[in-house]
Write a protein that holds these residues in place. Sequence first.
Motif, PDB file in Angstrom:
ATOM      1  N   ALA A 124       3.705  27.193  15.470  1.00 21.00           N
ATOM      2  CA  ALA A 124       3.665  28.016  14.256  1.00 21.00           C
ATOM      3  C   ALA A 124       4.996  28.689  13.958  1.00 21.00           C
ATOM      4  CB  ALA A 124       2.575  29.072  14.370  1.00 21.00           C
ATOM      5  N   GLY A 125       5.884  28.745  14.925  1.00 19.10           N
ATOM      6  CA  GLY A 125       7.172  29.394  14.714  1.00 19.10           C
ATOM      7  C   GLY A 125       8.077  29.195  15.907  1.00 19.10           C
ATOM      8  N   GLY A 126       9.260  29.797  15.842  1.00 19.87           N
ATOM      9  CA  GLY A 126      10.191  29.754  16.961  1.00 19.87           C
ATOM     10  C   GLY A 126      10.588  28.362  17.393  1.00 19.87           C
ATOM     11  N   ILE A 127      10.733  28.181  18.701  1.00 21.31           N
ATOM     12  CA  ILE A 127      11.180  26.902  19.246  1.00 21.31           C
ATOM     13  C   ILE A 127      10.166  25.803  18.962  1.00 21.31           C
ATOM     14  CG2 ILE A 127      11.719  25.653  21.371  1.00 21.31           C
ATOM     15  CD1 ILE A 127      12.848  28.294  22.479  1.00 21.31           C
ATOM     16  N   GLY A 128       8.877  26.099  19.090  1.00 22.81           N
ATOM     17  CA  GLY A 128       7.856  25.076  18.882  1.00 22.81           C
ATOM     18  C   GLY A 128       7.912  24.471  17.488  1.00 22.81           C
ATOM     19  N   MET A 129       8.064  25.309  16.476  1.00 28.68           N
ATOM     20  CA  MET A 129       8.148  24.795  15.113  1.00 28.68           C
ATOM     21  C   MET A 129       9.394  23.937  14.943  1.00 28.68           C
ATOM     22  SD  MET A 129       7.955  26.842  11.476  1.00 28.68           S
ATOM     23  CE  MET A 129       9.548  27.672  11.674  1.00 28.68           C
ATOM     24  N   GLU A 130      10.514  24.368  15.511  1.00 31.13           N
ATOM     25  CA  GLU A 130      11.745  23.584  15.398  1.00 31.13           C
ATOM     26  C   GLU A 130      11.628  22.258  16.138  1.00 31.13           C
ATOM     27  OE1 GLU A 130      14.384  23.778  13.611  1.00 31.13           O
ATOM     28  OE2 GLU A 130      13.837  25.668  12.660  1.00 31.13           O
ATOM     29  N   VAL A 131      10.914  22.249  17.258  1.00 30.97           N
ATOM     30  CA  VAL A 131      10.683  20.982  17.971  1.00 30.97           C
ATOM     31  C   VAL A 131       9.918  20.020  17.078  1.00 30.97           C
ATOM     32  CG1 VAL A 131       9.410  19.908  19.868  1.00 30.97           C
ATOM     33  CG2 VAL A 131      10.791  21.938  20.296  1.00 30.97           C
ATOM     34  N   ALA A 132       8.855  20.507  16.459  1.00 32.38           N
ATOM     35  CA  ALA A 132       8.046  19.645  15.590  1.00 32.38           C
ATOM     36  C   ALA A 132       8.869  19.142  14.409  1.00 32.38           C
ATOM     37  CB  ALA A 132       6.818  20.407  15.105  1.00 32.38           C
ATOM     38  N   PHE A 179       0.170  19.785  14.953  1.00 32.35           N
ATOM     39  CA  PHE A 179       0.691  21.119  15.212  1.00 32.35           C
ATOM     40  C   PHE A 179      -0.456  21.995  15.731  1.00 32.35           C
ATOM     41  CE2 PHE A 179       3.634  19.254  12.383  1.00 32.35           C
ATOM     42  CZ  PHE A 179       4.786  20.019  12.273  1.00 32.35           C
ATOM     43  N   GLY A 180      -0.285  22.590  16.910  1.00 29.08           N
ATOM     44  CA  GLY A 180      -1.312  23.469  17.448  1.00 29.08           C
ATOM     45  C   GLY A 180      -0.774  24.861  17.722  1.00 29.08           C
ATOM     46  N   ASP A 181      -1.573  25.878  17.418  1.00 28.40           N
ATOM     47  CA  ASP A 181      -1.139  27.250  17.678  1.00 28.40           C
ATOM     48  C   ASP A 181      -2.329  28.190  17.514  1.00 28.40           C
ATOM     49  OD1 ASP A 181       1.941  28.588  17.700  1.00 28.40           O
ATOM     50  OD2 ASP A 181       0.331  29.982  17.185  1.00 28.40           O
ATOM     51  N   GLY A 201      -0.123  30.026  10.191  1.00 28.95           N
ATOM     52  CA  GLY A 201       1.281  29.697  10.431  1.00 28.95           C
ATOM     53  C   GLY A 201       1.487  28.242  10.776  1.00 28.95           C
ATOM     54  N   VAL A 202       0.612  27.703  11.603  1.00 26.68           N
ATOM     55  CA  VAL A 202       0.780  26.315  12.019  1.00 26.68           C
ATOM     56  C   VAL A 202       0.431  25.349  10.883  1.00 26.68           C
ATOM     57  CG1 VAL A 202      -1.492  25.717  13.009  1.00 26.68           C
ATOM     58  CG2 VAL A 202       0.571  24.933  14.126  1.00 26.68           C
ATOM     59  N   ALA A 203      -0.519  25.726  10.029  1.00 28.99           N
ATOM     60  CA  ALA A 203      -0.846  24.887   8.874  1.00 28.99           C
ATOM     61  C   ALA A 203       0.324  24.846   7.904  1.00 28.99           C
ATOM     62  CB  ALA A 203      -2.101  25.415   8.186  1.00 28.99           C
TER      63      ALA A 203
END
Length: 308
Positions: free
Chosen positions: A47-55, A68-70, A75-77
């Motif tokens: 939904a944000g931070g490093i995880g969102m940038e990875v996706a 995308f899971g969170d 945020g993740v949607a």
Amino acid sequence: MVVSGLSGSFRVPTFARSRVRRPSPIPYRENMEQSRVHGFAVVAGAAGGIGMEVAFTLASAGARGILFGDTNYDGVANAARESKSLASNPTYQALSVKLNVTDPSSVKAMMDLAVKEFGRIDYFVNAVGVDVAEYVPFEETADDDYDRVLEINAKGSYLLSKAAVKVMKDQEPLQVHLGRHGIRDVGRGAIVHVCSAMAVGAVPWKAPYVASKHAMLGLTRACAMDCKPYDIRVNQVCPAWTKTPMYEEDCRRSPLTPQVVERLAARKRPMEAYEVAASCLYLCSPGAVSITGTSIMMDCGVTIGPVL
């Protein structure tokens, strides 16, 4: 060569023309295919931070689909929708799901959804993580905060990895075309944990966080060992200060943090989330097909020692 201008015409000397060199074209597939991804991914903590940038990085690097899971579903949607404008694969699919990493049924439901919609999971990236509730000395650590941090960071990583392995080990290896190298088998899957430089070190007043990251290091290695027969790779990245909401909170709690980073970090600044995502992409790519059980230290040079 004669050039005309407002003030008349003049001749460009021959020696000037001889210095101009046009770069040779770089065949894209020949040089870049090993840095791309070719399958389906699940990213936890997206939904944000490093995880969102990875996706986002996986989408732009060719992923066929990403789930995308969170815990933050709105945020993740939103992140999943945004990724569609970044994707380079014309058949790209983006899905989102609410995730509780401490609940085995929630973790399983996420993996089941990926298999239902994509048919397989080629890359799983775990970017879930929380910090301590307050900075206190070791002996003043709240027991319930220790349990909370370890439950999410360590046990969550365990549950996520376990569920991903169960899917990956039963699927056929991914076949990709690597240009002049032909079609290559790149294994049944790649798992990447976003850990921390605290997996190999410590800082004051963060005992639960440090303990959880040390646990993730052992978990990554143990999982990699047991997954060798399945041709599933398991690695982690260990970033230090990274410009995320967690870093902003660090700066709020400890206003001297930016000065510490400027003094100790080789580049005199915190890393950007997309820089960490680039290392995650590498560990998922065909270029890292022989790498497993490894930690990529992204500690800004801190652990090699201070500059004298």
